[in-house]
Scaffold this motif. Structure first.
Motif, short mmCIF file in Angstrom:
data_model
loop_
_atom_site.label_atom_id
_atom_site.label_comp_id
_atom_site.label_asym_id
_atom_site.label_seq_id
_atom_site.Cartn_x
_atom_site.Cartn_y
_atom_site.Cartn_z
N ARG A 96 0.81 -1.21 0.00
CA ARG A 96 0.00 0.00 0.00
C ARG A 96 0.85 1.27 0.00
O ARG A 96 0.36 2.33 -0.40
CB ARG A 96 -0.94 0.01 1.22
CG ARG A 96 -1.85 -1.20 1.31
CD ARG A 96 -3.03 -0.99 2.23
NE ARG A 96 -2.71 -0.68 3.60
CZ ARG A 96 -2.49 -1.59 4.56
NH1 ARG A 96 -2.51 -2.88 4.25
NH2 ARG A 96 -2.26 -1.23 5.80
N GLU A 102 -4.02 6.44 5.44
CA GLU A 102 -5.01 5.37 5.29
C GLU A 102 -6.38 5.82 5.80
O GLU A 102 -7.41 5.45 5.22
CB GLU A 102 -4.53 4.12 6.02
CG GLU A 102 -3.36 3.44 5.31
CD GLU A 102 -2.74 2.33 6.13
OE1 GLU A 102 -3.21 2.07 7.25
OE2 GLU A 102 -1.78 1.70 5.64
N LYS A 103 -6.40 6.61 6.86
CA LYS A 103 -7.67 7.13 7.36
C LYS A 103 -8.33 8.03 6.33
O LYS A 103 -9.55 7.94 6.09
CB LYS A 103 -7.44 7.91 8.67
CG LYS A 103 -7.17 7.04 9.88
CD LYS A 103 -6.96 7.88 11.13
CE LYS A 103 -8.19 8.69 11.46
NZ LYS A 103 -8.01 9.46 12.73
N GLY A 161 -9.47 5.94 3.28
CA GLY A 161 -10.65 5.14 3.64
C GLY A 161 -11.91 5.97 3.68
O GLY A 161 -13.00 5.51 3.31
N GLU A 185 -13.95 1.84 -1.57
CA GLU A 185 -13.28 0.61 -2.02
C GLU A 185 -11.91 0.42 -1.38
O GLU A 185 -11.28 -0.63 -1.55
CB GLU A 185 -13.15 0.61 -3.54
CG GLU A 185 -12.28 1.71 -4.13
CD GLU A 185 -13.04 3.00 -4.44
OE1 GLU A 185 -12.60 3.71 -5.36
OE2 GLU A 185 -14.04 3.28 -3.76
N TYR A 186 -11.44 1.44 -0.64
CA TYR A 186 -10.10 1.34 -0.06
C TYR A 186 -10.02 0.24 1.00
O TYR A 186 -8.97 -0.41 1.14
CB TYR A 186 -9.68 2.68 0.57
CG TYR A 186 -8.26 2.65 1.10
CD1 TYR A 186 -7.18 2.76 0.25
CD2 TYR A 186 -8.01 2.47 2.46
CE1 TYR A 186 -5.88 2.72 0.71
CE2 TYR A 186 -6.70 2.42 2.94
CZ TYR A 186 -5.64 2.55 2.06
OH TYR A 186 -4.36 2.48 2.54
N ALA A 187 -11.09 -0.01 1.72
CA ALA A 187 -11.07 -1.03 2.77
C ALA A 187 -10.75 -2.40 2.20
O ALA A 187 -9.94 -3.15 2.76
CB ALA A 187 -12.41 -1.04 3.51
N ALA A 189 -7.07 -2.45 1.12
CA ALA A 189 -6.17 -2.52 2.27
C ALA A 189 -6.16 -3.91 2.88
O ALA A 189 -5.11 -4.40 3.33
CB ALA A 189 -6.57 -1.49 3.32
N ALA A 190 -7.32 -4.57 2.88
CA ALA A 190 -7.39 -5.92 3.46
C ALA A 190 -6.62 -6.93 2.62
O ALA A 190 -6.12 -7.93 3.16
CB ALA A 190 -8.86 -6.34 3.57
#
Length: 232
Positions: A160, A202-203, A206, A211-213, A216-217
């Motif tokens: 990321r 990242e906050k 998100g 779709e960022y979650a 990131a997962a």
């Protein structure tokens, strides 16, 4: 509605200040690097550096990196969302400009010549890969915790935060060239700040991109996975 307009005004104002700061900082670096290169060329026979050709190549790679940062900053996209509060901004600035402090730390221990060669190679690898990553990031580049466009392809499909990873290779090279307990301490502080910057970014991403979650997962933060799981 009024709050959203006020937030957008601050985002635009902060983006303008950020552009100016980046261009000035890296512009000074470009000026200094050009002077170093031309001075070395003019006094090539007297340059007391091991592996002069390799060193010169490393200087040209760093110069190209600085030029890339300035050009992309000038033409980058306007942010759609930015981190709130003063802490993310101070963290971003400190994490970025501590690299300049590292270069000014006086050398306390003369390392064997092989370390100079290793540091020169790390400079080429770190800043060379950083150019590649920045080219992928393109107009979404930012120093502050801001969201412009979500990039998930190329090096961003591996980790990321590839730019932090590649830049840190170059930072380690600077530490080896200016090795001392103080430079190692500055390196530790700088990396702690970079980790905090990743969290802040990242906050924001998100919040800006639903779709960022999922991205990131499925994608490690900074250390690439050597092996994918069987279910991947």
């Amino acid at each position: 509605m009024a709050d959203e307009q006020e937030e957008q005004r601050w985002i635009v104002f902060g983006d303008l200040l950020g552009r100016i700061g980046i261009v000035v900082f890296f512009g000074l670096g470009i000026f200094g690097k050009i002077r170093t290169i031309f001075s070395a060329i003019a006094n090539w026979q007297d340059v007391a550096i091991e592996q002069k050709q390799l060193w010169m190549f490393s200087q040209l790679v760093v110069l190209l990196f600085l030029l890339t940062m300035v050009s992309i900053t000038i033409f980058r996209l306007r942010p759609v969302k930015a981190a709130q509060g003063i802490e993310p901004r101070i963290t971003a600035l400190a994490g970025t400009y501590l690299l300049g402090v590292l270069a000014l730390v006086p050398e306390a221990a003369k390392l064997p010549p092989v370390f100079t060669v290793v540091a020169t190679v790390l400079t080429i690898v770190g800043f060379g890969l950083s150019i590649y990553v920045v080219r992928w990031l393109g107009r979404s580049f930012s120093i502050m915790a801001e969201a412009r466009r979500l990039v998930t392809q190329g090096p961003y499909a591996i980790v990321r935060h590839p730019l932090y990873l590649t830049e840190e290779i170059g930072v380690i090279a600077v530490v080896l060239l200016n090795f001392s307990p103080l430079s190692v301490l500055v390196l530790a502080i700088q990396w702690a700040l970079q980790l905090r910057r990743m969290h802040n970014e990242e906050k924001v991403l998100g919040a800006a991109f639903p779709e960022y979650a999922a991205y990131a997962a499925a994608t490690p933060r900074v250390i690439p996975r050597l092996f994918k799981s069987a279910r991947a």
